[in-house]
Scaffold this active site. Structure first.
Site, mmCIF file in Angstrom:
data_model
loop_
_atom_site.group_PDB
_atom_site.id
_atom_site.type_symbol
_atom_site.label_atom_id
_atom_site.label_comp_id
_atom_site.label_asym_id
_atom_site.label_seq_id
_atom_site.Cartn_x
_atom_site.Cartn_y
_atom_site.Cartn_z
ATOM 1 N N SER A 118 0.842 -1.190 0.000
ATOM 2 C CA SER A 118 0.000 0.000 0.000
ATOM 3 C C SER A 118 0.891 1.258 0.000
ATOM 4 O O SER A 118 1.763 1.373 -0.847
ATOM 5 C CB SER A 118 -0.943 -0.055 1.212
ATOM 6 N N ARG B 220 -11.812 6.832 9.351
ATOM 7 C CA ARG B 220 -11.307 5.467 9.415
ATOM 8 C C ARG B 220 -12.357 4.463 8.922
ATOM 9 O O ARG B 220 -12.032 3.519 8.213
ATOM 10 C CB ARG B 220 -10.913 5.131 10.857
ATOM 11 N N ASP C 37 -8.514 -6.584 -4.803
ATOM 12 C CA ASP C 37 -8.121 -5.258 -4.316
ATOM 13 C C ASP C 37 -8.616 -4.215 -5.305
ATOM 14 O O ASP C 37 -8.145 -4.153 -6.433
ATOM 15 C CB ASP C 37 -6.591 -5.210 -4.185
ATOM 16 N N HIS D 145 -7.962 -5.245 -0.471
ATOM 17 C CA HIS D 145 -6.648 -4.620 -0.290
ATOM 18 C C HIS D 145 -5.932 -5.155 0.948
ATOM 19 O O HIS D 145 -4.720 -5.341 0.950
ATOM 20 C CB HIS D 145 -6.854 -3.106 -0.178
ATOM 21 N N ASP D 146 -6.693 -5.410 2.013
ATOM 22 C CA ASP D 146 -6.109 -5.882 3.266
ATOM 23 C C ASP D 146 -5.445 -7.250 3.156
ATOM 24 O O ASP D 146 -4.769 -7.675 4.089
ATOM 25 C CB ASP D 146 -7.194 -5.961 4.349
#
Lengths: 391, 201
Positions: free
Chosen positions: A157, A227, A330, A363-364
């Site tokens: 990232s 967040r 992602d 993405h994680d």
């Protein structure tokens, strides 16, 4: 959330770099502190060091219990004895980024330059920084540790952006680079998401024009909303469906969500509850002004910009061995953006491996256990060591 | 490593830069690195094979012959290898052109559609031939551009490529004894293997 107290500054292991840094914006920032962790042992020939660059809201606590949250290190599945990045073999360094809030100089640091009296914090007066400024600070740390050349620079990232910046700014400082789940520039969509996060923080009455620390409060609600929104972009629809579906948490539990907006029916969906938890735990460890500073640095990131818009020019003649990794689900840093990078690397005839890992975790995924990803990291590092005769 | 891969490896000078298109499990580039000191890299379409190769420490990227060669600069490699794939690409002529643009040499192998068994089967059954080499039915074969050894030589002539070496081999990769006569090779060779270079290169 409003009851959250200001962050404990805490004492994180760091070095002070008295001569400081010349930033891209023209400001000379001195002195600077760089907080870092290391794992493993530096070899006598100092040739086994791996620098890990952390993502936006990560920090230097890669593979140990976090001193604030008490949670395991953010990449403890990847880094450690016998792990893919094997600390029995490699000396692993990770530092908190410039502009961060875990011990490296940033908006929450005491302002010690000529304009400051040594009492004030930087706050929003902290100069705008770039990904390259972060990398320059890491370079100073690496040199201060007596390392002339890194074995590899690895990150996902925003960490991947730093990896790419390393290969362009200091191409002879490393044998190998692993940019993971990243892109050679921040896309309009990603800038847009960052802007929503920033606006949420700025709109919080407790932000107090960035001087919330003077009043002893934090813009907890704005930071939590930022967040929560960002967290959605780190996942995928499949992952959210698999984890939460449309399940509802019944009324009585709802009271435990701190001051969240009251559901019309007293019930909340599990996915809402999860996001609220993510938001409220985040404000206990992250500084709002750091959030603003770092997201801006990401937005400005564009490898081609310093080469008259020609990305390949950035990589021509590069001696670095690259391993680019993307994840199929992602959508924040999709495989298509990795392919833009690959095209430029191929145009420069760079030595490149590229793997797209099949996963539904979004993405994680780079932070989670993915067997194919682990094998890729381990194998790539072994291959580089073999080519360099480091076995 | 297959025997025909051994023949390919023998065509490659030590310590050169090699790009293997369709590198499969990476055994050729692994061999070239270990025993010939080559800077050998691969492109492979099958992601599982890519992951396996990278996990073995080999520089392999996901990609394919039709779309990814155009990005490489001229003369980036000494050899560009395409094994048993030419007949399956979208545009074989363009792929060959790209191979000889980015490499000084191209090494190409393909199954020979001029083999006597294929000719006989088509002649007598009147149906698309199926053999050990051509074993998928017409409606699902990836081999959309079959050619014979003589067809390939004609394309090389048209596009100005010099044939430095050629050989016909059987399916197991044993070198076959028809080196003197192209017509015989075209009749009895199951697989063809060519080392080409550009005129003037």
């Amino acid at each position: 959330m409003n009851s959250t107290t200001p962050l404990a500054v805490g004492d994180h292991p760091h070095i002070r770099i008295d001569e400081g840094l010349d930033l891209d914006c023209g400001v000379h920032l001195a002195p600077i502190d760089v907080a870092y962790c290391t794992y493993g042992t530096l070899s006598a020939r100092r040739d086994n060091a791996i620098l890990i660059c952390h993502a936006f809201t990560g920090d230097q606590y890669v593979a140990e219990q976090h001193p604030l949250t008490g949670k395991p290190g953010w990449w403890s599945s990847m880094v450690g004895p016998g792990k893919p990045i094997d600390t029995d073999r490699f000396f692993v360094i990770c530092s908190n980024v410039l502009g961060g809030c875990m011990g490296t100089t940033g908006p929450r640091s005491v302002r010690t330059d000529s304009d400051g009296d040594g009492q004030e914090l930087w706050g929003t007066a902290f100069p705008p920084i770039t990904i390259r400024d972060m990398v320059r600070a890491q370079y100073k740390l690496v040199r201060a540790l007596g390392i002339d050349r890194l074995f590899a620079v690895i990150g996902g990232s925003m960490g991947g952006m730093q990896v790419l910046e390393w290969t362009v700014t200091y191409p002879h400082m490393m044998l190998a680079a692993m940019p993971i789940a990243t892109a050679p520039f921040h896309s309009a969509q990603n800038i847009a998401f960052n802007e929503v996060g920033r606006q949420a923080i700025i709109a919080d009455p407790d932000w107090l024009a960035g001087r919330y620390w003077q009043a002893g409060v934090v813009p907890a609600r704005g930071l939590a909303v930022a967040r929560m929104m960002a967290h959605i972009t780190y996942l995928s629809e499949e992952a959210l469906t698999r984890k939460f579906g449309r399940r509802v948490r019944r009324g009585p539990n709802q009271g435990s969500a701190p001051e969240g907006p009251v559901s019309l029916f007293g019930d909340i969906f599990e996915v809402e509850s999860y996001l609220r938890y993510q938001g409220s735990s985040f404000v206990r460890r992250f500084d709002a002004n750091s959030y603003l500073t770092i997201t801006r640095a990401m937005d400005w990131f564009d490898i081609a910009a310093d080469h008259d818009g020609e990305m390949r020019a950035a990589f021509i003649g590069t001696p670095v061995r690259f391993c680019v990794v993307s994840f199929s689900s992602d959508w924040l840093f999709p495989t298509s953006s990795a392919r833009v990078l690959l095209r430029a690397l191929n145009q420069a005839a760079a030595n490149v491996s590229f793997v797209e890992i099949e996963t539904d975790k979004g993405h994680d995924a780079f932070l989670l256990e993915e067997p194919g990803f682990d094998r890729t990291v381990r194998g790539f590092l072994c291959g580089v060591a073999e080519h360099a005769g480091l076995n | 490593m297959r025997l025909d891969q051994r023949l390919i490896a023998q065509m490659i000078e030590p310590r050169t830069r090699v790009l293997d298109i369709g590198s499969g499990d990476g055994s050729l580039i692994d061999h070239l690195f270990r025993s010939r000191g080559c800077d050998a890299r691969g492109i492979e379409l099958n992601m599982q094979l890519v992951t396996r190769s990278v996990a073995h420490g080999l520089p392999v990227m996901h990609g394919d012959a039709d779309h990814d060669l155009a990005h490489y600069p001229d003369h980036a490699f000494d050899y560009v290898v395409l094994q048993r794939t030419l007949q399956a690409v979208e545009n074989p002529r363009e792929v060959l052109r790209q191979m000889l643009r980015i490499g000084r040499h191209a090494i190409v192998s393909f199954p020979n559609f001029g083999h006597w068994q294929l000719r006989l089967k088509l002649l007598f059954s009147g149906r698309m031939p199926m053999t050990a080499v051509w074993h998928t039915p017409w409606y699902e074969t990836p081999n959309i551009h079959p050619c014979t050894i003589r067809d390939f030589l004609e394309l090389c002539r048209q596009d100005g490529y010099i044939v430095e070496q050629w050989m016909a081999v059987d399916e197991e990769g044993e070198r076959a004894p028809w080196r003197r006569s192209i017509r015989l090779a075209n009749l009895f060779g199951e697989q063809a293997l060519f080392l080409l270079r550009r005129r003037g290169a």
